[in-house]
Design a protein around this motif. Sequence first.
Motif, mmCIF file in Angstrom:
data_model
loop_
_atom_site.group_PDB
_atom_site.id
_atom_site.type_symbol
_atom_site.label_atom_id
_atom_site.label_comp_id
_atom_site.label_asym_id
_atom_site.label_seq_id
_atom_site.Cartn_x
_atom_site.Cartn_y
_atom_site.Cartn_z
ATOM 1 N N ASN A 80 0.862 -1.172 0.000
ATOM 2 C CA ASN A 80 0.000 0.000 0.000
ATOM 3 C C ASN A 80 0.900 1.224 0.000
ATOM 4 O O ASN A 80 1.848 1.305 0.785
ATOM 5 C CB ASN A 80 -0.885 0.017 1.245
ATOM 6 N N GLN A 81 0.611 2.153 -0.895
ATOM 7 C CA GLN A 81 1.414 3.370 -0.991
ATOM 8 C C GLN A 81 0.490 4.550 -1.217
ATOM 9 O O GLN A 81 -0.334 4.525 -2.137
ATOM 10 C CB GLN A 81 2.390 3.265 -2.164
ATOM 11 N N LYS A 82 0.620 5.571 -0.357
ATOM 12 C CA LYS A 82 -0.106 6.806 -0.618
ATOM 13 C C LYS A 82 0.498 7.460 -1.849
ATOM 14 O O LYS A 82 1.719 7.444 -2.037
ATOM 15 C CB LYS A 82 -0.017 7.755 0.578
ATOM 16 N N LYS A 83 -0.371 8.022 -2.682
ATOM 17 C CA LYS A 83 0.099 8.666 -3.909
ATOM 18 C C LYS A 83 0.883 9.931 -3.589
ATOM 19 O O LYS A 83 0.560 10.658 -2.656
ATOM 20 C CB LYS A 83 -1.096 9.017 -4.808
ATOM 21 N N ASP A 84 1.933 10.179 -4.347
ATOM 22 C CA ASP A 84 2.735 11.412 -4.286
ATOM 23 C C ASP A 84 3.408 11.668 -2.945
ATOM 24 O O ASP A 84 3.669 12.821 -2.594
ATOM 25 C CB ASP A 84 1.869 12.628 -4.668
ATOM 26 N N THR A 85 3.672 10.622 -2.170
ATOM 27 C CA THR A 85 4.370 10.802 -0.901
ATOM 28 C C THR A 85 5.030 9.483 -0.476
ATOM 29 O O THR A 85 4.660 8.423 -0.975
ATOM 30 C CB THR A 85 3.403 11.282 0.210
ATOM 31 N N ALA A 86 5.965 9.573 0.414
ATOM 32 C CA ALA A 86 6.599 8.367 0.967
ATOM 33 C C ALA A 86 5.875 7.918 2.237
ATOM 34 O O ALA A 86 6.180 6.879 2.796
ATOM 35 C CB ALA A 86 8.064 8.643 1.285
ATOM 36 N N GLU A 87 4.906 8.697 2.687
ATOM 37 C CA GLU A 87 4.141 8.384 3.892
ATOM 38 C C GLU A 87 3.179 7.225 3.647
ATOM 39 O O GLU A 87 2.702 7.018 2.539
ATOM 40 C CB GLU A 87 3.320 9.608 4.324
ATOM 41 N N GLY A 88 2.872 6.493 4.683
ATOM 42 C CA GLY A 88 1.809 5.502 4.628
ATOM 43 C C GLY A 88 2.126 4.233 3.868
ATOM 44 O O GLY A 88 1.215 3.495 3.518
ATOM 45 N N PHE A 89 3.416 3.960 3.612
ATOM 46 C CA PHE A 89 3.749 2.722 2.911
ATOM 47 C C PHE A 89 3.717 1.559 3.903
ATOM 48 O O PHE A 89 4.228 1.651 5.008
ATOM 49 C CB PHE A 89 5.145 2.798 2.286
ATOM 50 N N TYR A 90 3.079 0.477 3.509
ATOM 51 C CA TYR A 90 3.165 -0.760 4.269
ATOM 52 C C TYR A 90 2.991 -1.931 3.329
ATOM 53 O O TYR A 90 2.526 -1.786 2.204
ATOM 54 C CB TYR A 90 2.163 -0.807 5.437
ATOM 55 N N GLY A 91 3.396 -3.073 3.792
ATOM 56 C CA GLY A 91 3.283 -4.265 2.961
ATOM 57 C C GLY A 91 3.352 -5.515 3.808
ATOM 58 O O GLY A 91 3.610 -5.469 5.013
ATOM 59 N N GLY A 92 3.107 -6.625 3.159
ATOM 60 C CA GLY A 92 3.172 -7.917 3.817
ATOM 61 C C GLY A 92 3.315 -9.003 2.767
ATOM 62 O O GLY A 92 3.090 -8.768 1.575
ATOM 63 N N ALA A 93 3.685 -10.200 3.220
ATOM 64 C CA ALA A 93 3.883 -11.296 2.273
ATOM 65 C C ALA A 93 3.858 -12.615 3.022
ATOM 66 O O ALA A 93 3.965 -12.674 4.244
ATOM 67 C CB ALA A 93 5.209 -11.131 1.532
ATOM 68 N N GLY A 94 3.727 -13.679 2.250
ATOM 69 C CA GLY A 94 3.743 -15.015 2.825
ATOM 70 C C GLY A 94 3.397 -16.041 1.769
ATOM 71 O O GLY A 94 3.559 -15.802 0.569
ATOM 72 N N THR A 95 2.896 -17.163 2.214
ATOM 73 C CA THR A 95 2.517 -18.242 1.311
ATOM 74 C C THR A 95 1.000 -18.343 1.264
ATOM 75 O O THR A 95 0.302 -17.820 2.133
ATOM 76 C CB THR A 95 3.100 -19.590 1.776
ATOM 77 N N TYR A 96 0.508 -19.027 0.230
ATOM 78 C CA TYR A 96 -0.932 -19.235 0.137
ATOM 79 C C TYR A 96 -1.224 -20.595 -0.464
ATOM 80 O O TYR A 96 -0.379 -21.215 -1.103
ATOM 81 C CB TYR A 96 -1.606 -18.130 -0.687
ATOM 82 N N THR A 97 -2.446 -21.056 -0.201
ATOM 83 C CA THR A 97 -2.966 -22.253 -0.862
ATOM 84 C C THR A 97 -4.296 -21.880 -1.498
ATOM 85 O O THR A 97 -4.973 -20.949 -1.058
ATOM 86 C CB THR A 97 -3.192 -23.423 0.124
ATOM 87 N N LEU A 98 -4.641 -22.622 -2.537
ATOM 88 C CA LEU A 98 -5.896 -22.400 -3.233
ATOM 89 C C LEU A 98 -6.506 -23.747 -3.548
ATOM 90 O O LEU A 98 -5.882 -24.573 -4.209
ATOM 91 C CB LEU A 98 -5.673 -21.613 -4.523
ATOM 92 N N LYS A 99 -7.699 -23.974 -3.022
ATOM 93 C CA LYS A 99 -8.452 -25.193 -3.307
ATOM 94 C C LYS A 99 -9.825 -24.766 -3.776
ATOM 95 O O LYS A 99 -10.641 -24.308 -2.978
ATOM 96 C CB LYS A 99 -8.545 -26.080 -2.075
ATOM 97 N N GLU A 100 -10.045 -24.898 -5.091
ATOM 98 C CA GLU A 100 -11.259 -24.399 -5.740
ATOM 99 C C GLU A 100 -11.388 -22.917 -5.429
ATOM 100 O O GLU A 100 -10.531 -22.153 -5.814
ATOM 101 C CB GLU A 100 -12.470 -25.224 -5.356
#
Length: 156
Positions: A80-100
């Motif tokens: 997530n990034q606020k437009k036109d600024t370096a403020e408010g950036f955050y992120g996350g990551a990991g693994t996922y599974t998908l069944k149907e």
Amino acid sequence: MKKPFSISALIIAMVSFISCGEKEKPKENETAVVETKNEIMGSWLLVYGETRTADTVEVKDLSNTEFMKILNEDHFAFFNQKKDTAEGFYGGAGTYTLKESVYTEKLDYIGVKELRGHEFTFDVEIKGDTLIQSGVEDVPEAGIKRHIVEKYIRIK
């Protein structure tokens, strides 16, 4: 006489076998159950986000921010990034599974310690170039219990 019957039976059997293997594609505005990871893999931009907590509904204001989700074969990341600024950036990551249509994320990388290692299960569907994700985020350690609906469009 036996040969024409055998050939006819063989042709009918082959046509039946072939038609059973054909998959009917949904029309453009119909919902398609996500059947393979290939359908969900890619880069997605959030265009609508709704959070319901108790009896309050909040729609995310996306006019000043961009939220992106990236899915490969077995990992996801979001930013997530606020437009036109370096403020408010955050992120996350990991693994996922998908069944149907059941999509489960295991959030391994995030700035909020209480969320690390937590699994979130959602229902997902694809309509054309739109990915719709909905479900309950319930993390008592972080004081989170809410139902979310997120709509993403595929980034081409």
